[in-house]
Write an enzyme that holds these catalytic residues in place. Sequence first.
Site, PDB file in Angstrom:
ATOM      1  N   LYS A  83      -0.951   8.020  -8.828  1.00 30.87           N
ATOM      2  CA  LYS A  83      -0.335   6.790  -8.323  1.00 30.87           C
ATOM      3  C   LYS A  83      -0.098   6.951  -6.823  1.00 30.87           C
ATOM      4  O   LYS A  83       0.516   7.928  -6.382  1.00 30.87           O
ATOM      5  CB  LYS A  83       0.987   6.569  -9.068  1.00 30.87           C
ATOM      6  CG  LYS A  83       1.455   5.149  -9.138  1.00 30.87           C
ATOM      7  CD  LYS A  83       2.645   5.062 -10.107  1.00 30.87           C
ATOM      8  CE  LYS A  83       3.221   3.687 -10.165  1.00 30.87           C
ATOM      9  NZ  LYS A  83       4.452   3.669 -10.966  1.00 30.87           N
TER      10      LYS A  83
HETATM   11  O1  G3P Z   1       6.998   1.821 -12.060  1.00 32.26           O
HETATM   12  C1  G3P Z   1       7.049   0.825 -11.110  1.00 32.26           C
HETATM   13  C2  G3P Z   1       7.909  -0.375 -11.478  1.00 32.26           C
HETATM   14  O2  G3P Z   1       7.665  -0.771 -12.799  1.00 32.26           O
HETATM   15  C3  G3P Z   1       9.353  -0.278 -11.087  1.00 32.26           C
HETATM   16  O3  G3P Z   1      10.146  -1.285 -11.638  1.00 32.26           O
HETATM   17  O4  G3P Z   1      12.357  -2.213 -12.189  1.00 32.26           O
HETATM   18  O5  G3P Z   1      12.179  -0.437 -10.421  1.00 32.26           O
HETATM   19  O6  G3P Z   1      11.363  -2.747  -9.985  1.00 32.26           O
HETATM   20  P1  G3P Z   1      11.575  -1.690 -11.014  1.00 32.26           P
END
Ligand code: G3P
Length: 215
Positions: A83
């Site tokens: 990633k």
């Molecule tokens: O893994 C990346 C993403 O899904 C993060 O989500 O909830 O931290 O905006 P969030």
Amino acid sequence: MKFFIDTAEVSEIKLALERGWVDGVTTNPTLIAKSGRPFIDVIKEIAKLTSGPVSAEVISLKADEMIKEGTELAKIANNIVVKVPMCEDGMIAVKKFTAMGIKTNVTLVFSVVQALLAAKAGASMVSPFVGRLDDIGSDGMGLIADIVQMYQNYDFKSEVLVASVRSPMHIQQAALIGADIATIPYKVMQQMTGHPLTTSGINSFLADWNKAQTK
Ligand code: G3P
């Protein structure tokens, strides 16, 4: 549509696997930190639990360091996806990983043109963050629809991975748009099973059944 689970908690992955909800796993530095465990240990364990893609994020911001870090991560297991954050150096790294046959997931994508650059670099997956866009009053799912359309226009092979999912409605919209993958927190997966009419239906069926037994 593929479901990835967005977590670094092994216990959650096991629960989701049992329920058939895991075609892959995504992690990020925040989720790894929250797990309280060493990065490599967690990634190794997760990569053994599923044969699906497991995203492990590089921390470096310089292309040569990203390439070094990602190459080491890719050696952990053959289902590791490196990633990489969306940025100029990230695109150098993705281009290199593509040439090396290493799968990539370009993360922190918030615009169509970022998704376009990621696809041109050969990204296997591209992660637009819908929840974070909604949080600032923007239209997260609108971005997904636009990226899906743009990839179709040019027949790009990168998969659209809907990330930063906050609710079952994001999944419903992603599925209707035709996004390839959604990465979903376990809590949202659980919410997807529910409906008030399902709950009241189960309760009334059970109540009627029990009434009939006591007659
Ligand atoms: O893994 C990346 C993403 O899904 C993060 O989500 O909830 O931290 O905006 P969030």
